[in-house]
Design a protein around this motif. Structure first.
Motif, PDB file in Angstrom:
ATOM      1  N   ILE A  14      -3.892  15.133  36.579  1.00 27.49           N
ATOM      2  CA  ILE A  14      -4.112  14.573  35.240  1.00 27.49           C
ATOM      3  C   ILE A  14      -5.346  15.258  34.672  1.00 27.49           C
ATOM      4  O   ILE A  14      -6.388  15.246  35.311  1.00 27.49           O
ATOM      5  CB  ILE A  14      -4.350  13.056  35.306  1.00 27.49           C
ATOM      6  CG1 ILE A  14      -3.199  12.378  36.025  1.00 27.49           C
ATOM      7  CG2 ILE A  14      -4.513  12.486  33.904  1.00 27.49           C
ATOM      8  CD1 ILE A  14      -3.443  10.919  36.299  1.00 27.49           C
ATOM      9  N   PRO A  15      -5.235  15.888  33.490  1.00 30.40           N
ATOM     10  CA  PRO A  15      -6.413  16.550  32.923  1.00 30.40           C
ATOM     11  C   PRO A  15      -7.587  15.588  32.834  1.00 30.40           C
ATOM     12  O   PRO A  15      -7.426  14.419  32.472  1.00 30.40           O
ATOM     13  CB  PRO A  15      -5.940  16.983  31.535  1.00 30.40           C
ATOM     14  CG  PRO A  15      -4.484  17.127  31.664  1.00 30.40           C
ATOM     15  CD  PRO A  15      -4.050  16.082  32.654  1.00 30.40           C
ATOM     16  N   LEU A  20     -10.241  14.969  30.910  1.00 34.29           N
ATOM     17  CA  LEU A  20     -10.598  14.156  29.750  1.00 34.29           C
ATOM     18  C   LEU A  20      -9.546  13.088  29.463  1.00 34.29           C
ATOM     19  O   LEU A  20      -9.878  11.987  29.037  1.00 34.29           O
ATOM     20  CB  LEU A  20     -10.796  15.059  28.524  1.00 34.29           C
ATOM     21  CG  LEU A  20     -12.167  15.714  28.467  1.00 34.29           C
ATOM     22  CD1 LEU A  20     -12.201  16.801  27.417  1.00 34.29           C
ATOM     23  CD2 LEU A  20     -13.247  14.687  28.176  1.00 34.29           C
ATOM     24  N   LEU A  21      -8.283  13.425  29.741  1.00 34.72           N
ATOM     25  CA  LEU A  21      -7.218  12.449  29.526  1.00 34.72           C
ATOM     26  C   LEU A  21      -7.391  11.278  30.485  1.00 34.72           C
ATOM     27  O   LEU A  21      -7.248  10.107  30.107  1.00 34.72           O
ATOM     28  CB  LEU A  21      -5.864  13.137  29.735  1.00 34.72           C
ATOM     29  CG  LEU A  21      -4.641  12.289  29.440  1.00 34.72           C
ATOM     30  CD1 LEU A  21      -4.666  11.818  28.001  1.00 34.72           C
ATOM     31  CD2 LEU A  21      -3.380  13.072  29.700  1.00 34.72           C
ATOM     32  N   LEU A  22      -7.731  11.587  31.746  1.00 32.00           N
ATOM     33  CA  LEU A  22      -7.946  10.545  32.746  1.00 32.00           C
ATOM     34  C   LEU A  22      -9.099   9.631  32.316  1.00 32.00           C
ATOM     35  O   LEU A  22      -8.997   8.403  32.380  1.00 32.00           O
ATOM     36  CB  LEU A  22      -8.245  11.195  34.101  1.00 32.00           C
ATOM     37  CG  LEU A  22      -8.381  10.271  35.296  1.00 32.00           C
ATOM     38  CD1 LEU A  22      -7.107   9.498  35.520  1.00 32.00           C
ATOM     39  CD2 LEU A  22      -8.741  11.052  36.545  1.00 32.00           C
ATOM     40  N   LEU A  25     -10.183   9.099  29.306  1.00 33.13           N
ATOM     41  CA  LEU A  25      -9.789   8.285  28.151  1.00 33.13           C
ATOM     42  C   LEU A  25      -8.868   7.154  28.573  1.00 33.13           C
ATOM     43  O   LEU A  25      -8.976   6.032  28.070  1.00 33.13           O
ATOM     44  CB  LEU A  25      -9.109   9.164  27.099  1.00 33.13           C
ATOM     45  CG  LEU A  25     -10.048  10.022  26.268  1.00 33.13           C
ATOM     46  CD1 LEU A  25      -9.260  10.884  25.310  1.00 33.13           C
ATOM     47  CD2 LEU A  25     -11.015   9.155  25.495  1.00 33.13           C
ATOM     48  N   ALA A  26      -7.951   7.454  29.519  1.00 28.03           N
ATOM     49  CA  ALA A  26      -7.029   6.415  29.980  1.00 28.03           C
ATOM     50  C   ALA A  26      -7.816   5.272  30.623  1.00 28.03           C
ATOM     51  O   ALA A  26      -7.548   4.095  30.364  1.00 28.03           O
ATOM     52  CB  ALA A  26      -6.024   7.005  30.967  1.00 28.03           C
ATOM     53  N   ILE A  27      -8.810   5.616  31.450  1.00 27.11           N
ATOM     54  CA  ILE A  27      -9.603   4.565  32.102  1.00 27.11           C
ATOM     55  C   ILE A  27     -10.431   3.816  31.070  1.00 27.11           C
ATOM     56  O   ILE A  27     -10.557   2.588  31.122  1.00 27.11           O
ATOM     57  CB  ILE A  27     -10.496   5.185  33.199  1.00 27.11           C
ATOM     58  CG1 ILE A  27      -9.613   5.808  34.279  1.00 27.11           C
ATOM     59  CG2 ILE A  27     -11.390   4.122  33.811  1.00 27.11           C
ATOM     60  CD1 ILE A  27     -10.375   6.441  35.400  1.00 27.11           C
TER      61      ILE A  27
END
Lengths: 348, 312
Positions: free
Chosen positions: A191-192, A194-196, A198-200
């Motif tokens: 999972i990239p 920054l995406l991870l 943001l998801a958290i």
């Protein structure tokens, strides 16, 4: 070879300087490294002084007029530039502040209306300008430095700690433990980053310094893990570990007392590298409003305010946050390079 | 080749399962009951009950996990909690704008970085090399946010060379009018780290024996650098470009947000702001799958670039 030189070598042999002494000597020869080290030390001092409220303790006081321009520009420039509709009349006088004829009157008016929370007169200019509420940008930057650096440092320590424990277990034991941690690693890296993050951030749904530290620390361990694991794979078959086994050292003792000091330089360099990475991430997170809380100031939240200020022509908050961040990040990056060269001369 | 691809795809299953578990864990245990989150957003209790039934919140965890896996397999993540748009429709409409910006961005950045890195590697140790490297270090230390804010303010707002933000209808208009400034900013931000990285790749190759041999054969410097050195340095470069790909898809969110480009990245930010779980879940899972596929393609590309590479 002269006798003195031979003697010097003899003395050096007798001392047998350790890794850290040698590294320090190499480091001292690196001029760029030393300068960057001083910059980093300066920022650490700033952070500590601000942390114990020695400086910038009253950054949130509204000491100046709204969008007070920096002193080196002077108040009259603000008249020529685009002025905000809500700016006070005080800055329009164009006179130096001690002789401001309206200052006293304005203060009375404000006190009477009860709108202003500050008792003393608001300065028309501040050292590095003021923000929307007339807070001193210089003090704000110092406070922001404290927050951003603190988040970066603690998150990097957390990430390095996790990575060391995971990497030590995976590299030392091998087998299914290694497989497990490698699987864990590949899950996190697919999972990239920054995406991870943001998801958290979306899931936690609460702002705050601790939240940011946890998000960055719990997701940022992967890079260090890979290197620590490789080092443990290399070291566990070395003779000194066999010797440690022979004298009956337990597995945890071999892992963390015998091998860890020998791989600590790798971890230290990575730690330093990740401080920079996490400071940058914190700035982005806080900018987007998923980072530190509203009552905390960080470089990210300053940039967020600066974005709308720039349109009105007030550039100083943007400049202050950018300069502080660029100075620290450049210093820290060069320091990391020097540290790596000093600790691992083979790499050069 | 086919056997290799099959085996690699087979190997991604545990990782994919891990990603599914991680996302499920995050959104189910940590995220909590969506009914609480939605209470402020959707006033209609019937609708919330509908979503709870659809998610199976009141059922045991393994049933919820199974529902989640079914959603992934069918690509049907239901509807966005915020806009009621179908998640699949969000993907379909947002992918185009993202790619319109990202593909030229990546291509221009890679070409420029390769050329710059080759130049400074060729004159390594010189003043040019040192100035470029210091420039890259300083350039890298400035936040991407500052680049976007300043460029948007100066080039678009003050000078009016580009539209400040926005997105049009046709592809040509989008690419030539609205994407130019975002691409310029993106290239400037990624040029510094890429040049630094590629320079080390070239430096690794530039002292090899085959370079000396090529020169001894009387080849021009341009041919030595662009054909011999570049081809040998291309494996780590391909790796780096491929690693950037999935991250770019979601990672250009800052650019998309500032310039109001209706892409995937901006959608992610909006979804995080609105606690729009279905959208974030879908993006995370699909980007993870894309990452695995891209890694596989990268490995196959190594073989094309360097026939010595053994796929095993």
């Amino acid at each position: 070879m002269t006798q003195a030189a031979a003697l010097a070598i003899g003395v050096q042999r007798a001392e047998s300087p350790g890794l850290w002494t040698l590294a320090w000597r190499r480091f001292c020869r690196d001029r760029v490294g030393l300068v960057s080290f001083l910059i980093v030390v300066f920022f650490f001092g700033l952070m500590a002084a601000s942390g114990v409220h020695l400086i910038a303790a009253d950054w949130s006081k509204e000491v100046g007029v709204n969008y007070a321009p920096p002193t080196f520009i002077g108040p009259e420039v603000a008249d020529g530039g685009p002025s905000a509709p809500g700016s006070h009349g005080g800055e329009r006088t164009g006179e130096a502040n001690p002789f401001d004829p309206l200052a006293g009157v304005l203060a009375e008016i404000r006190a009477a209306s009860g709108a202003a929370s500050v008792a003393e007169a608001q300065a028309p200019t501040l050292v590095f300008g003021g923000d929307r509420w007339g807070r001193d940008v210089l003090q704000k930057t110092i406070k922001g430095t404290e927050t951003s650096m603190f988040v970066g440092l603690v998150a990097a320590v957390l990430a390095a700690f996790l990575a060391t424990v995971f990497g030590a277990l995976a590299g030392y034991y091998g087998g299914w433990i290694d497989d497990f941690f490698n699987w864990f690693y590949s899950v996190f890296t697919s999972i990239p980053y920054l995406l991870l993050i943001l998801a958290i951030a979306a899931v936690l749904n609460q702002k705050g310094t601790l939240t940011v530290i946890l998000i960055l620390g719990l997701t940022g361990w992967t890079g260090i893990f890979r290197l620590v694991r490789a080092e443990y794979l290399k070291h566990k078959v070395r003779e000194y570990i066999q010797a440690a086994d022979a004298i009956g050292a337990s597995h945890p003792r071999r892992m963390f007392v015998h091998i860890l000091p020998n791989v600590s330089h790798v971890i230290l360099v990575q730690l330093s590298l990740h401080v920079v990475l996490f400071i940058k991430s914190e700035v982005v997170l806080s900018f987007l409003g998923f980072g530190v809380g509203v009552d905390t100031v960080s470089w990210g939240s300053m940039l967020n305010e600066a974005q709308s200020e720039l349109i009105l022509g007030y550039w100083w908050q943007l400049a202050a946050a950018t300069l502080a961040m660029a100075l620290l990040v450049t210093g820290f990056s060069l320091f990391t390079d020097a540290l790596r060269d000093a600790l691992d001369p083979k790499l050069k | 080749m086919l056997a290799y691809v099959t085996r690699r795809l087979w190997q991604t299953i545990p990782t994919l399962l891990g990603v599914v578990l991680l996302v499920f864990f995050l959104f189910t245990w940590v995220g909590g009951d969506p009914a609480y989150l939605l209470a402020g957003k959707i006033s209609n209790p019937e609708q919330i009950e509908n979503i709870r039934r659809q998610l199976g919140v009141d059922r045991p965890y393994h049933v919820q996990l199974w529902i989640f896996i079914q959603q992934i397999a069918t690509g049907d993540f239901g509807e966005s909690w915020a806009t009621n748009e179908k998640v699949s429709a969000i993907f379909a409409t947002r992918l185009g704008p993202s790619l319109t910006v990202l593909v030229p961005l990546l291509a221009v950045d890679t070409l420029l970085a390769i050329a710059a890195a080759m130049l400074v590697a060729y004159v390594r140790g010189s003043l040019t090399d040192r100035i470029v490297m210091i420039g890259c270090t300083v350039g890298q230390s400035i936040s991407i946010l500052v680049y976007i804010i300043v460029f948007q303010y100066v080039l678009a707002y003050q000078l009016g060379w580009f539209p400040v933000q926005g997105w049009g209808k046709g592809f040509a208009e989008n690419l030539l009018r609205y994407s130019v400034l975002p691409i310029i900013v993106g290239v400037i931000v990624s040029l510094a780290p890429d040049t630094r990285l590629y320079r080390t790749f070239f430096l690794d190759e530039i002292n090899q024996d085959y370079v000396r041999t090529a020169r001894a054969k009387g080849m021009s410097e341009a041919r030595v650098m662009w054909v011999h050195v570049l081809r040998n340095a291309s494996i780590p470069i391909i790796t780096n470009v491929m690693i950037q790909l999935p991250g770019l898809l979601a990672g250009a969110f800052l650019i998309e947000r500032f310039f109001s480009i209706p892409g995937i990245g901006r959608e992610v930010i909006l979804a995080v702001e609105r606690s729009d779980f279905p959208v974030i879940k879908a993006v995370t899972i699909y980007v993870a799958i894309a990452t695995m596929i891209i890694n596989l393609i990268a490995d196959l590309l190594y073989r094309v670039v360097d026939p010595r590479v053994q796929l095993k």
